[in-house]
Design an enzyme around this catalytic site. Structure first.
Site, short mmCIF file in Angstrom:
data_model
loop_
_atom_site.label_atom_id
_atom_site.label_comp_id
_atom_site.label_asym_id
_atom_site.label_seq_id
_atom_site.Cartn_x
_atom_site.Cartn_y
_atom_site.Cartn_z
N HIS A 198 27.45 -11.41 40.83
CA HIS A 198 26.61 -12.27 41.67
C HIS A 198 27.49 -13.08 42.59
O HIS A 198 28.48 -13.67 42.14
CB HIS A 198 25.82 -13.26 40.81
CG HIS A 198 24.73 -12.62 40.01
ND1 HIS A 198 24.98 -11.81 38.95
CD2 HIS A 198 23.39 -12.69 40.12
CE1 HIS A 198 23.83 -11.39 38.44
NE2 HIS A 198 22.85 -11.92 39.14
N LYS B 184 25.43 -3.24 39.52
CA LYS B 184 24.43 -4.20 40.04
C LYS B 184 25.10 -5.30 40.86
O LYS B 184 26.01 -5.98 40.40
CB LYS B 184 23.67 -4.83 38.87
CG LYS B 184 22.78 -5.99 39.32
CD LYS B 184 21.71 -6.34 38.31
CE LYS B 184 22.21 -7.17 37.18
NZ LYS B 184 21.13 -7.65 36.32
#
Ligand SMILES: O=C1C[C@@](O)(C(=O)O)C[C@@H](O)[C@@H]1O
Length: 246
Positions: A138, A165
């Site tokens: 992230h 991801k």
């Protein structure tokens, strides 16, 4: 549920799967959230264990009795948008312990910031136990250049990710397009990925997986787990409209 694979979870299908985060603090909260979410159109759940303070095995038992959908277990650390502060050895130990409970769930999140050797060790342990490994990163401040995002997703795959991801923060719509374009390039090279541009500006990316190769999108149930998440029910409608005729 037998050993999961990207195929058996429908992750090669054109329309992305909706993953509802469970953000409960204790067993009672977990039961309540599962009850509140029961009419929502989720395809799988994510249990955010960084918020949870109760007994994990008991929680997994409650989950299994309440729903038969696949479960992703995530221990999200503070720097990555979660609620638990863990130094690298502690993170490694906690995720290893979770992997030991693999018979009760299907996917495990492993943070790229744990470092290459820890990530490799954890993806191997996950695979030995029949779990799918989601390796995540992230960036809450920025959207890195497209080539860098692509490199990160490729690197995750090299470290053993079944599903790389990447979540980034846009400053303007071009950043969102840049994430979506990097996602499509990664999909063409690696197969399904999970990508999102966060915040209000990034919402488009959460509904665009049919075009960008992002196979899971997070839709809020009782509580959102990241900025910009749409509700699961709204997301279902948008995905159905965008996926029509594809
Ligand atoms: O990694 C992710 C993606 C996410 O941050 C999102 O932006 O939807 C939500 C988190 O719960 C999940 O662990």
């Amino acid at each position: 549920m037998k050993k999961p694979s990207l195929e058996s979870l429908g992750l090669y299908e054109r329309t992305p799967k909706i993953c509802i985060p469970l953000m409960a603090k204790d067993l009672a909260g977990l039961s309540l959230q599962l009850l509140e979410n029961r009419t929502l159109p989720g395809d799988l759940y994510e249990w955010r264990l960084d918020r949870y303070e109760g007994d994990i095995e008991l929680g997994l038992g409650i989950y299994k009795r309440a729903v038969s959908l696949p479960l992703l277990c995530t221990l999200r650390t503070k720097g990555q948008g979660g609620e638990i502060e863990l130094d690298p050895p502690e993170y490694l130990r906690r995720v290893r312990e979770l992997i030991e409970l693999s018979e009760h769930f299907q996917l495990i999140d492993i943070e790229l910031c744990a470092g290459d050797s820890a990530v490799r060790e954890l993806t191997e342990a996950a695979h030995e136990r029949g779990l799918l490994a989601v390796v995540s990163q992230h960036d809450f401040a920025d959207t890195p250049p497209g080539e860098e995002m692509l490199r990160t997703l490729v690197h995750m795959k090299d470290l053993g990710a079944d599903l790389p991801k990447l979540a980034v923060m846009p400053k303007n719509p071009l950043d969102v397009f840049s994430l979506m374009s990097a996602s499509f390039e990664a999909y063409a090279l690696l197969g399904p990925v999970i990508t999102m541009s966060m915040g209000e500006i990034g919402r488009l990316s959460r509904a665009a997986g049919s075009f960008t190769g992002s196979c899971i999108t997070f839709g809020a149930g009782a509580r959102a787990s990241a900025p910009g998440q749409l509700g699961a029910a709204e997301l279902r409608q948008v995905l159905d409209i965008l996926g029509r005729g594809l």
